[in-house]
Motif scaffolding. Structure first.
Motif, PDB file in Angstrom:
ATOM      1  N   SER A  85       0.860  -1.173   0.000  1.00 54.18           N
ATOM      2  CA  SER A  85       0.000   0.000   0.000  1.00 54.18           C
ATOM      3  C   SER A  85       0.904   1.233   0.000  1.00 54.18           C
ATOM      4  O   SER A  85       2.116   1.114  -0.171  1.00 54.18           O
ATOM      5  CB  SER A  85      -0.905  -0.011   1.237  1.00 54.18           C
ATOM      6  OG  SER A  85      -1.843   1.048   1.155  1.00 54.18           O
ATOM      7  N   ASP A  89      -1.742   8.503   3.944  1.00 55.36           N
ATOM      8  CA  ASP A  89      -2.819   9.072   3.130  1.00 55.36           C
ATOM      9  C   ASP A  89      -2.326  10.360   2.470  1.00 55.36           C
ATOM     10  O   ASP A  89      -1.518  11.083   3.040  1.00 55.36           O
ATOM     11  CB  ASP A  89      -4.040   9.394   3.998  1.00 55.36           C
ATOM     12  CG  ASP A  89      -4.625   8.152   4.668  1.00 55.36           C
ATOM     13  OD1 ASP A  89      -4.088   7.058   4.436  1.00 55.36           O
ATOM     14  OD2 ASP A  89      -5.610   8.288   5.395  1.00 55.36           O
ATOM     15  N   THR A  91      -3.504  13.519  -0.782  1.00 52.57           N
ATOM     16  CA  THR A  91      -4.412  14.035  -1.797  1.00 52.57           C
ATOM     17  C   THR A  91      -3.583  14.601  -2.937  1.00 52.57           C
ATOM     18  O   THR A  91      -2.785  15.512  -2.733  1.00 52.57           O
ATOM     19  CB  THR A  91      -5.308  15.149  -1.208  1.00 52.57           C
ATOM     20  OG1 THR A  91      -5.998  14.612  -0.079  1.00 52.57           O
ATOM     21  CG2 THR A  91      -6.337  15.606  -2.225  1.00 52.57           C
ATOM     22  N   MET A 101      -6.183   9.594  -1.765  1.00 52.69           N
ATOM     23  CA  MET A 101      -5.627   8.237  -1.682  1.00 52.69           C
ATOM     24  C   MET A 101      -5.424   7.873  -0.223  1.00 52.69           C
ATOM     25  O   MET A 101      -4.795   8.625   0.517  1.00 52.69           O
ATOM     26  CB  MET A 101      -4.296   8.170  -2.428  1.00 52.69           C
ATOM     27  CG  MET A 101      -4.458   8.311  -3.918  1.00 52.69           C
ATOM     28  SD  MET A 101      -2.904   8.389  -4.787  1.00 52.69           S
ATOM     29  CE  MET A 101      -2.491  10.095  -4.565  1.00 52.69           C
ATOM     30  N   LYS A 102      -5.977   6.724   0.170  1.00 53.83           N
ATOM     31  CA  LYS A 102      -5.854   6.284   1.567  1.00 53.83           C
ATOM     32  C   LYS A 102      -5.175   4.933   1.615  1.00 53.83           C
ATOM     33  O   LYS A 102      -5.493   4.048   0.819  1.00 53.83           O
ATOM     34  CB  LYS A 102      -7.242   6.173   2.209  1.00 53.83           C
ATOM     35  CG  LYS A 102      -7.934   7.508   2.368  1.00 53.83           C
ATOM     36  CD  LYS A 102      -9.216   7.347   3.141  1.00 53.83           C
ATOM     37  CE  LYS A 102      -9.371   8.529   4.060  1.00 53.83           C
ATOM     38  NZ  LYS A 102     -10.119   8.231   5.251  1.00 53.83           N
ATOM     39  N   ALA A 112     -10.686   1.833  -6.633  1.00 56.06           N
ATOM     40  CA  ALA A 112     -10.385   3.056  -7.388  1.00 56.06           C
ATOM     41  C   ALA A 112     -11.213   3.100  -8.662  1.00 56.06           C
ATOM     42  O   ALA A 112     -11.602   2.051  -9.195  1.00 56.06           O
ATOM     43  CB  ALA A 112      -8.902   3.097  -7.739  1.00 56.06           C
ATOM     44  N   ALA A 116      -7.753   6.372 -12.194  1.00 55.38           N
ATOM     45  CA  ALA A 116      -6.854   6.248 -11.040  1.00 55.38           C
ATOM     46  C   ALA A 116      -6.408   4.796 -10.860  1.00 55.38           C
ATOM     47  O   ALA A 116      -5.268   4.521 -10.490  1.00 55.38           O
ATOM     48  CB  ALA A 116      -7.538   6.751  -9.774  1.00 55.38           C
ATOM     49  N   VAL A 120      -2.464   3.181 -10.217  1.00 54.04           N
ATOM     50  CA  VAL A 120      -2.043   2.459  -9.009  1.00 54.04           C
ATOM     51  C   VAL A 120      -1.742   0.987  -9.308  1.00 54.04           C
ATOM     52  O   VAL A 120      -0.823   0.421  -8.723  1.00 54.04           O
ATOM     53  CB  VAL A 120      -3.047   2.604  -7.832  1.00 54.04           C
ATOM     54  CG1 VAL A 120      -3.105   4.033  -7.353  1.00 54.04           C
ATOM     55  CG2 VAL A 120      -4.416   2.097  -8.172  1.00 54.04           C
ATOM     56  N   ILE A 128      -5.264  -0.260  -1.719  1.00 55.59           N
ATOM     57  CA  ILE A 128      -5.422   1.193  -1.632  1.00 55.59           C
ATOM     58  C   ILE A 128      -6.894   1.545  -1.835  1.00 55.59           C
ATOM     59  O   ILE A 128      -7.630   0.808  -2.492  1.00 55.59           O
ATOM     60  CB  ILE A 128      -4.544   1.920  -2.691  1.00 55.59           C
ATOM     61  CG1 ILE A 128      -4.498   3.418  -2.429  1.00 55.59           C
ATOM     62  CG2 ILE A 128      -5.017   1.613  -4.098  1.00 55.59           C
ATOM     63  CD1 ILE A 128      -3.447   4.155  -3.239  1.00 55.59           C
ATOM     64  N   THR A 130      -9.139   4.869  -3.115  1.00 44.18           N
ATOM     65  CA  THR A 130      -9.042   6.199  -3.706  1.00 44.18           C
ATOM     66  C   THR A 130     -10.436   6.746  -3.990  1.00 44.18           C
ATOM     67  O   THR A 130     -11.387   5.989  -4.162  1.00 44.18           O
ATOM     68  CB  THR A 130      -8.253   6.211  -5.038  1.00 44.18           C
ATOM     69  OG1 THR A 130      -9.026   5.570  -6.036  1.00 44.18           O
ATOM     70  CG2 THR A 130      -6.908   5.539  -4.897  1.00 44.18           C
ATOM     71  N   THR A 145      -3.470  11.640  -9.833  1.00 42.03           N
ATOM     72  CA  THR A 145      -3.055  10.420  -9.137  1.00 42.03           C
ATOM     73  C   THR A 145      -1.537  10.302  -9.161  1.00 42.03           C
ATOM     74  O   THR A 145      -0.912  10.001  -8.143  1.00 42.03           O
ATOM     75  CB  THR A 145      -3.693   9.178  -9.793  1.00 42.03           C
ATOM     76  OG1 THR A 145      -5.104   9.367  -9.885  1.00 42.03           O
ATOM     77  CG2 THR A 145      -3.411   7.926  -8.996  1.00 42.03           C
ATOM     78  N   LEU A 149       1.033  10.275  -5.950  1.00 39.92           N
ATOM     79  CA  LEU A 149       1.953   9.166  -5.704  1.00 39.92           C
ATOM     80  C   LEU A 149       3.403   9.641  -5.677  1.00 39.92           C
ATOM     81  O   LEU A 149       4.222   9.153  -4.908  1.00 39.92           O
ATOM     82  CB  LEU A 149       1.778   8.068  -6.755  1.00 39.92           C
ATOM     83  CG  LEU A 149       0.477   7.266  -6.693  1.00 39.92           C
ATOM     84  CD1 LEU A 149       0.398   6.305  -7.867  1.00 39.92           C
ATOM     85  CD2 LEU A 149       0.358   6.509  -5.385  1.00 39.92           C
TER      86      LEU A 149
END
Length: 171
Positions: A85, A89, A91, A101-102, A112, A116, A120, A128, A130, A145, A149
């Protein structure tokens, strides 16, 4: 020359690519409209490296090829923790697109939306959550996204930057 091309093909073969969107775009000129295709392509190795590119050409396959080449030039490294993961978290924002994104525990999977999800998945993140907020423009959601990241830092990076140990950072 042929040897150099083979080396590039080997380098590119470890990256998977996914076409997120293909649009037909037109330019109005004196003689009428000229149609072209725009392809949004995401490439990634599934081990923390991912890139996004936009290619435009008269035919779809050529637009995809150009998009893939552009994505290979814009590859970034993503911080991934031990349960596949993100470390914290975050944004990501690009234009009016916002992607929340958490981090998620093992077994959550990828929650997601389409644009997005492509980023990922190819980055190698397996757990994850999102949520896309703001604009629904696929290009901007993908770029938001990617920006998010890119900005995420691992505890090791933060500890090194602050001159502390990882235990001090994590508490």
């Amino acid at each position: 020359m042929a040897m150099n091309r083979d080396r590039n093909d080997q380098k590119n073969s470890e990256y998977n690519d996914k076409v997120v969107a293909i649009k037909r775009v037109s330019k109005t000129v004196k003689g009428g409209r000229t149609m072209r295709f725009s392809a949004l392509v995401v490439v990634g190795d599934g081990k923390g490296k991912v890139g996004v590119g936009l290619g435009k050409a008269g035919e779809v396959p050529e637009a995809i090829r150009k998009g893939k080449e552009a994505a290979m030039k814009n590859i970034v490294t993503v911080a991934i923790d031990e349960n596949k993961s993100i470390p914290h978290d975050f944004t990501g924002e690009y234009g009016s697109a916002v992607v929340l994104m958490k981090r998620a525990p093992e077994g959550t999977g990828i929650i997601a939306g389409g644009p997005a999800r492509a980023v990922v998945e190819l980055a190698g993140i397996q757990n994850i959550r999102t949520k896309s907020l703001g604009s629904n423009n696929k290009t901007n959601v993908v770029l938001a996204t990617l920006e998010g990241l890119k900005a995420i830092r691992s505890p090791e990076e933060i500890a090194k930057r602050r001159g502390k140990s990882v235990e001090d950072i994590l508490g």
